[in-house]
Design a protein around this motif. Structure first.
Motif, short mmCIF file in Angstrom:
data_model
loop_
_atom_site.label_atom_id
_atom_site.label_comp_id
_atom_site.label_asym_id
_atom_site.label_seq_id
_atom_site.Cartn_x
_atom_site.Cartn_y
_atom_site.Cartn_z
N CYS A 125 1.38 -5.11 -16.23
CA CYS A 125 1.85 -4.29 -15.11
C CYS A 125 1.24 -4.67 -13.76
N SER A 126 2.01 -4.39 -12.72
CA SER A 126 1.59 -4.55 -11.33
C SER A 126 2.05 -3.31 -10.57
N THR A 127 1.19 -2.82 -9.66
CA THR A 127 1.50 -1.63 -8.88
C THR A 127 1.14 -1.84 -7.42
N HIS B 225 6.27 -0.43 -9.01
CA HIS B 225 5.59 -0.69 -10.28
C HIS B 225 6.44 -1.58 -11.17
N GLU C 288 6.51 -2.93 -15.09
CA GLU C 288 5.95 -2.70 -16.42
C GLU C 288 6.13 -3.97 -17.24
N SER D 13 6.40 5.81 -17.71
CA SER D 13 6.22 6.38 -16.38
C SER D 13 7.00 7.69 -16.30
N VAL E 4 2.21 6.31 -12.93
CA VAL E 4 2.36 5.01 -13.57
C VAL E 4 0.95 4.50 -13.86
N ASN F 121 -1.80 0.90 -15.08
CA ASN F 121 -2.06 -0.53 -15.27
C ASN F 121 -3.17 -0.71 -16.28
N THR G 263 -2.01 5.49 -11.33
CA THR G 263 -1.59 5.83 -9.97
C THR G 263 -0.84 7.15 -10.04
#
Length: 591
Positions: A20-22, A39, A41, A99, A109, A111, A167
């Motif tokens: 994941c990246s946010t 976000h 996933e 999420s 969400v 990570n 987050t």
């Protein structure tokens, strides 16, 4: 709490805890004046995403909540809020990928930030994992309440995961909560003029750069780091130089290219600076220019400029891209003061290839995205039935993933097909939001919700149609698996490639041809060990029969599942691809 109240860290079976990246943009840093959260996933394996509207509910005093096997059983609240649930159905179960956004406008969400020094800390009655996100969705009316819920669960029960960043945002503020295995944690409010990007290492560095009321630490977090020698204060009892990420996570996690590349790709776009050392990656920046929804989408769809992609294969091969081989869901949210008017943009796969389709999450997802009803989804979550993973031509999810897969191997510009439609619908979305606001004032929120839901349905159907129309334009080759069912015991799998306009199967380069699933590996990399040709026969009608080792073809395939098996290769130096659907022998759906 005494030692007898706690349980030592168990030997847990592997449940992949996601990538994941946010990206989070504070209100003052946002071009829209509203908090933005984006976000991606990421995960391994054959993933199905199910989106469900969960209505508000009242509960009996004796009701209890059981989550993943071995986790603490918790009391239910008297009342739970309505929410939109984006569910990850993973063959092994998924505790850390879902999420939620609830009727109060609270979004959560997370990570994966595993590989900490806290992996063996004790927890109470199995601790909490999945419960954190679900209880925030059900109970929190503000982001700060969501933080308090997470920290209360962590303090009372202990966190059963190894490390994770949550987050939690609402229309007024955004927080990140950093949970460690056991009972230690940190939380920091993202300042209104900041932008934050997080991959899969703890990003929180020093905490002396924001007001004290915007930071929360578990009671012994700093002292414990000093006692263990992982934090040595420069000035004795002055802990101003304390760095959470350095004190609680080995540097190898930050230096791993699958983390570092995503972080520097995002930050180089957002700041215009180059980052050559993971230790210089910031937790947050105050951008010189406002950051808009298009910027957030750009970050989530971005690719690493540092990864070399050699030889024939897919474009997306590892997790070094922000939009990577394991990205199966992506979303951007603009959090509105009236939660119903919160706007989202969602891609049911990689946003570098599939469209960010606009929608209003609190008006409810399109019917075609709800694959299981609420009761079935909750029952199946930690052990989904095999039929959930069957390939079905009538489902937009599988159609979109088929287009994504073929485009990935054939260099087809799939976004060129959907970009005009999505661009026009994004512009239309602003008008729809204004119309919904006027309707809510005149006729009430329920009328406005129905109006927005109808728009969700229409735009989703349009996006699905555009992607579906692009698939034949990629000229998939006709392939036929010559068996009603596949199993490793077959020894070999035989498939026939048939002639088609512009495709002569007799001219393929067999040394480049592979056959198997398109599923990412356990390490979230492309399946580079797909079946290779071990025999080839040209038929009189121009068809070609190919044989492949069954064990390699079925690598990563799920027993009992109707599976799309893909062939890729070069014909006269041009890439080609196609698939056929056949069931894998083994556990049957009705068992």
């Amino acid at each position: 709490m005494t030692k007898k109240d706690q349980t030592a860290a168990p030997r847990r079976p592997r449940i992949f805890e996601g990538g994941c990246s946010t990206i989070v943009v504070g209100r003052a840093a946002s071009a829209t004046g509203r908090i933005l959260v984006g976000h991606n996933e990421d995960n391994d394996g054959r993933i199905v995403t199910n989106r469900i509207w969960v209505p508000a509910a009242d509960h009996a005093a004796e009701e209890r909540l059981a989550f993943e096997p071995g986790a603490a059983v918790l009391p239910q609240a008297p009342h739970t809020l309505a929410h939109c649930w984006t569910q990850t159905l993973h063959p092994q179960g998924a505790s850390y990928s879902d999420s939620f956004i609830n009727e109060a406008g609270v979004l959560v969400v997370s990570n994966n930030c595993n590989q900490t020094w806290e992996r063996d800390e004790p927890v109470v009655d199995g601790g909490v994992g999945y419960a954190v996100r679900r209880l925030i969705a059900e109970r929190a009316r503000t982001a700060r309440e969501g933080v308090e819920i997470a920290l209360d669960l962590q303090t009372r029960w202990g966190y059963r995961g190894e490390g994770r960043t949550y987050t939690i945002a609402d229309p007024h503020e955004a927080w990140q909560v950093f949970l460690l295995r056991g009972h230690r944690w940190a939380a920091r409010r993202i300042q209104d003029d900041e932008v934050v990007f997080t991959a899969n290492a703890f990003a929180l560095d020093r905490i002396d750069d924001v007001p004290p009321e915007d930071v929360m630490l578990s009671p012994d977090l700093v002292d414990y780091a000093v006692r263990t020698g992982r934090y040595l204060p420069e000035n004795g009892l002055d802990h101003a130089d304390f760095s959470f990420r350095r004190a609680y996570q080995p540097p190898e996690r930050r230096y791993a290219l699958w983390n570092f590349d995503r972080a520097r790709t995002a930050w180089e776009y957002l700041t215009g600076r180059r980052f050559n050392n993971p230790e210089t990656i910031p937790y947050a920046v105050r951008p010189a220019l406002k950051v808009g929804t298009a910027d957030v989408m750009h970050v989530l769809a971005s690719r690493s400029a540092y990864e070399e992609r050699r030889g024939f294969g897919p474009e997306h091969r590892t997790m070094r891209d922000v939009s990577n081989v394991g990205t199966f869901d992506a979303a951007v949210y603009e959090l509105h003061e009236e939660p119903l008017l919160t706007t989202g943009w969602r891609a049911s796969g990689r946003p570098s290839q599939l469209p960010f389709t606009p929608f209003f999450p609190l008006a409810g997802p399109p019917v075609a995205e709800t694959l299981l009803d609420l009761e079935s989804a909750r029952r199946a979550h930690f052990s989904p039935p095999r039929e959930v993973f069957d390939w079905r031509a009538d489902r937009p999810l599988w159609r979109g993933l088929a287009a994504q897969t073929l485009a990935d191997w054939t260099d087809f510009d799939l976004p060129a097909w959907w970009r005009p439609l999505i661009g026009s619908r994004v512009q239309e979305g602003a008008k729809i939001r204004r119309a919904a606001s006027e309707l809510a004032a005149a006729a009430g929120l329920e009328r406005a919700r129905a109006f927005l839901h109808d728009w969700n349905e229409r735009v989703f159907a349009e996006a699905d149609a555009v992607v579906f129309a692009a698939f034949p334009a990629m000229r998939p080759v006709p392939i036929e698996v010559l068996a009603a069912e596949l199993s490793p015991g077959m020894g070999e799998v035989e498939a026939a490639l048939h002639p088609a306009a512009g495709f002569d199967p007799a001219k393929i380069d067999p040394d480049t041809v592979t056959f198997g699933t398109a599923t990412p590996t356990e390490d979230v990399e492309w399946n580079a060990r797909r079946g290779r040709v071990c025999g080839m026969t040209v038929e009189e009608d121009g068809s070609v029969r190919l044989r492949f080792p069954a064990e390699d073809v079925l690598r990563l395939a799920l027993p009992g599942v109707l599976t799309d098996f893909w062939i890729f290769g070069l014909v006269e130096d041009r890439p080609f691809g196609g698939f056929d659907v056949v069931r894998v022998a083994g556990e049957k759906p009705d068992e």
